[in-house]
Write an enzyme that holds these catalytic residues in place. Structure first.
Site, PDB file in Angstrom:
ATOM      1  N   ASP A 264      -1.587  12.264   5.097  1.00 19.65           N
ATOM      2  CA  ASP A 264      -0.839  11.449   4.133  1.00 19.65           C
ATOM      3  C   ASP A 264      -1.829  10.457   3.533  1.00 19.65           C
ATOM      4  O   ASP A 264      -2.389   9.617   4.233  1.00 19.65           O
ATOM      5  CB  ASP A 264       0.299  10.712   4.850  1.00 19.65           C
ATOM      6  CG  ASP A 264       1.098   9.828   3.881  1.00 19.65           C
ATOM      7  OD1 ASP A 264       0.800   9.830   2.663  1.00 19.65           O
ATOM      8  OD2 ASP A 264       2.011   9.132   4.353  1.00 19.65           O
TER       9      ASP A 264
ATOM     10  N   LYS B   6       0.183   3.467  -5.403  1.00 22.25           N
ATOM     11  CA  LYS B   6      -0.560   2.232  -5.127  1.00 22.25           C
ATOM     12  C   LYS B   6      -1.862   2.179  -5.926  1.00 22.25           C
ATOM     13  O   LYS B   6      -2.169   1.154  -6.516  1.00 22.25           O
ATOM     14  CB  LYS B   6      -0.876   2.110  -3.632  1.00 22.25           C
ATOM     15  CG  LYS B   6       0.161   2.691  -2.711  1.00 22.25           C
ATOM     16  CD  LYS B   6       1.331   1.779  -2.440  1.00 22.25           C
ATOM     17  CE  LYS B   6       2.463   2.560  -1.782  1.00 22.25           C
ATOM     18  NZ  LYS B   6       3.466   1.807  -1.108  1.00 22.25           N
TER      19      LYS B   6
ATOM     20  N   TRP C 294       4.770   4.803   9.368  1.00 14.13           N
ATOM     21  CA  TRP C 294       5.640   4.316   8.292  1.00 14.13           C
ATOM     22  C   TRP C 294       7.081   4.739   8.592  1.00 14.13           C
ATOM     23  O   TRP C 294       7.315   5.903   8.925  1.00 14.13           O
ATOM     24  CB  TRP C 294       5.154   4.925   6.969  1.00 14.13           C
ATOM     25  CG  TRP C 294       5.958   4.600   5.774  1.00 14.13           C
ATOM     26  CD1 TRP C 294       6.419   3.378   5.398  1.00 14.13           C
ATOM     27  CD2 TRP C 294       6.394   5.527   4.766  1.00 14.13           C
ATOM     28  NE1 TRP C 294       7.107   3.472   4.213  1.00 14.13           N
ATOM     29  CE2 TRP C 294       7.110   4.794   3.814  1.00 14.13           C
ATOM     30  CE3 TRP C 294       6.239   6.893   4.577  1.00 14.13           C
ATOM     31  CZ2 TRP C 294       7.679   5.377   2.686  1.00 14.13           C
ATOM     32  CZ3 TRP C 294       6.801   7.490   3.464  1.00 14.13           C
ATOM     33  CH2 TRP C 294       7.505   6.727   2.530  1.00 14.13           C
TER      34      TRP C 294
HETATM   35  C1  LMR Z   1       5.931   0.474   2.181  1.00 12.50           C
HETATM   36  O1  LMR Z   1       5.610   0.988   3.245  1.00 12.50           O
HETATM   37  O2  LMR Z   1       6.304  -0.697   2.092  1.00 12.50           O
HETATM   38  C2  LMR Z   1       5.851   1.266   0.908  1.00 12.50           C
HETATM   39  O3  LMR Z   1       5.282   2.507   1.161  1.00 12.50           O
HETATM   40  C3  LMR Z   1       7.131   1.329   0.194  1.00 12.50           C
HETATM   41  C4  LMR Z   1       8.161   2.171   0.878  1.00 12.50           C
HETATM   42  O4  LMR Z   1       8.701   3.064   0.217  1.00 12.50           O
HETATM   43  O5  LMR Z   1       8.470   1.968   2.057  1.00 12.50           O
END
Ligand code: LMR
Length: 396
Positions: free
Chosen positions: A211, A246, A130
């Site tokens: 996570d 979520k 991420w």
């Molecule tokens: C995402 O990955 O789209 C979500 O977790 C929102 C974010 O804060 O990036």
């Protein structure tokens, strides 16, 4: 002081929402930010949450600060949701849980807590991961190391390469793992692979940092924490950052938790006080509203069932959309095989497009997705799936 400050470009994920909103194309499709959407394209307040909000409105009699660690019931149910009520770490009081502002707040506080105790701690992070993981970890002072995770050509995990890199991780290092529904690729570790990670951690002494932002959106509330529970059963120490954004739809309420599993009850208790103290220096006390809702829902059997049912509907919808997109693309007679999307979990998958193809989808077709070609599967619905498939075929 601010004369020479440069403008910061929009966030690669959150910035997509504004661009989508400003787009006047009636065919526009939002597959950007990872929020759950229903068939009508809305991100709903979950039914049980709405009922709990009503109760809270009627019963809440103060806006004074809540306890620094968070409300007791919230902490109890969070620990149980993560580990299972019978887990030895809970029974032995070796798990300290602290309320924090959402998944990101939890990640940052946990990282900050570790870095303050042991500056320059290395954290091994999956490549890809991420987008926000990297700054959240490094700005806390942790030193980043990447481990290979996903093979873009075969759309499979690079598990051997991952384990090869993790041979470098040793006592005093953290290894960040996505508990389920990997963001961005949707490819999760199998049970055997979790076992191999647990054994490596045992052998080498590194500490897993899990996570968990999508519990319940992959295979189920219990299935999705298989890996976490295994790690917490076999290892003395585990760090967890969990989120209710979520699975409770509490995005804007910023509701998450840090859990520190330690070798003894005394160590866990001490760690909890340090996490609370770290948070005090960062933002003082946690937000109350979301945690109160989670506690109300999980403490009431009927509401809890309603929440579980709706979460199951959401999960089934996402899995159905995965199958539907694969079938739709197949029906277009293209050579490329997209069946991997059906086997991946949670909100995200890569389409496997080049940055240029992604740009074309955004600019020419008003289909909004992250530059890596990550899509939020939940943004697909019956009225846009045909247009989406046609557009993908066109840019291919
Ligand atoms: C995402 O990955 O789209 C979500 O977790 C929102 C974010 O804060 O990036």
């Amino acid at each position: 002081m601010f004369q020479s400050i440069e403008r910061r470009p929009p966030d690669p994920i959150l910035g997509l929402s504004a661009a989508y909103k400003n787009d006047t194309n009636p065919k526009k499709v939002d597959l950007g930010v990872g929020v759950y959407k229903d068939e009508a394209g809305s991100c709903p307040v979950m039914r049980a949450v709405k009922t709990a909000e009503n109760t809270l409105w009627q019963t809440e009699d103060s806006k004074s600060y809540i306890a620094q660690a968070g409300p007791e019931l919230f902490l109890k149910y969070t620990g149980e949701l993560l580990l299972g009520a019978d887990h030895a770490a809970l029974k032995d009081k070796r798990a300290a849980v602290v309320l924090a502002p959402g998944g990101s707040g939890s990640l940052r506080v946990a990282a900050e807590f570790v870095a303050r105790g042991a500056p320059n701690t290395r954290i091994f992070v999956s490549d890809p991961t991420w987008n926000n993981h990297l700054p959240l970890m490094s700005s806390a002072g942790l030193k980043l190391e990447l481990y290979p995770y996903y093979d873009y050509a075969s759309h499979k995990l690079s598990f051997d390469k991952m384990m090869h890199k993790l041979q470098d991780a040793r006592q005093g290092d953290l290894v960040l793992l996505h508990g389920c529904c990997h963001n961005p690729c949707g490819a999760d570790l199998s049970r055997e692979q979790w076992q191999a990670v647990a054994e490596a951690a045992q052998r080498q002494g590194f500490t897993p940092f899990v996570d968990l932002a999508y519990q319940g959106l992959g295979d189920g509330l219990v299935e999705d924490v298989y890996g976490l529970r295994l790690l917490a059963s076999t290892l003395p120490e585990v760090v967890v950052a969990s989120s209710y954004s979520k699975n409770f739809g509490l995005y804007r309420e910023r509701t998450g938790a840090v859990m520190i599993v330690a070798g003894t009850a005394a160590a866990a208790e001490a760690a909890g006080t340090q996490v609370v103290g770290t948070a005090r220096e960062m933002y003082s006390v946690p937000p109350a509203h979301g945690a109160a809702l989670v506690a109300l829902v999980l403490d009431n059997p009927a509401l809890r069932q309603e929440w579980d049912d709706e979460l199951t509907e959401m999960r089934n919808r996402i899995n159905g959309l995965r199958a539907a997109l694969v079938a739709k693309l197949k029906s277009k007679g293209i050579a490329r095989d997209f069946s991997f999307i059906q086997h991946e979990k949670g909100m995200f998958s890569f389409l496997g497009l080049t940055p240029e193809q992604v740009k074309k989808l955004v600019n020419d077709y008003s289909i909004y997705l992250v530059g890596s070609s990550r899509i939020n599967v939940a943004g697909i619905n019956k009225s846009n799936i045909g247009y989406l498939a046609d557009s993908i075929v066109a840019v291919l």
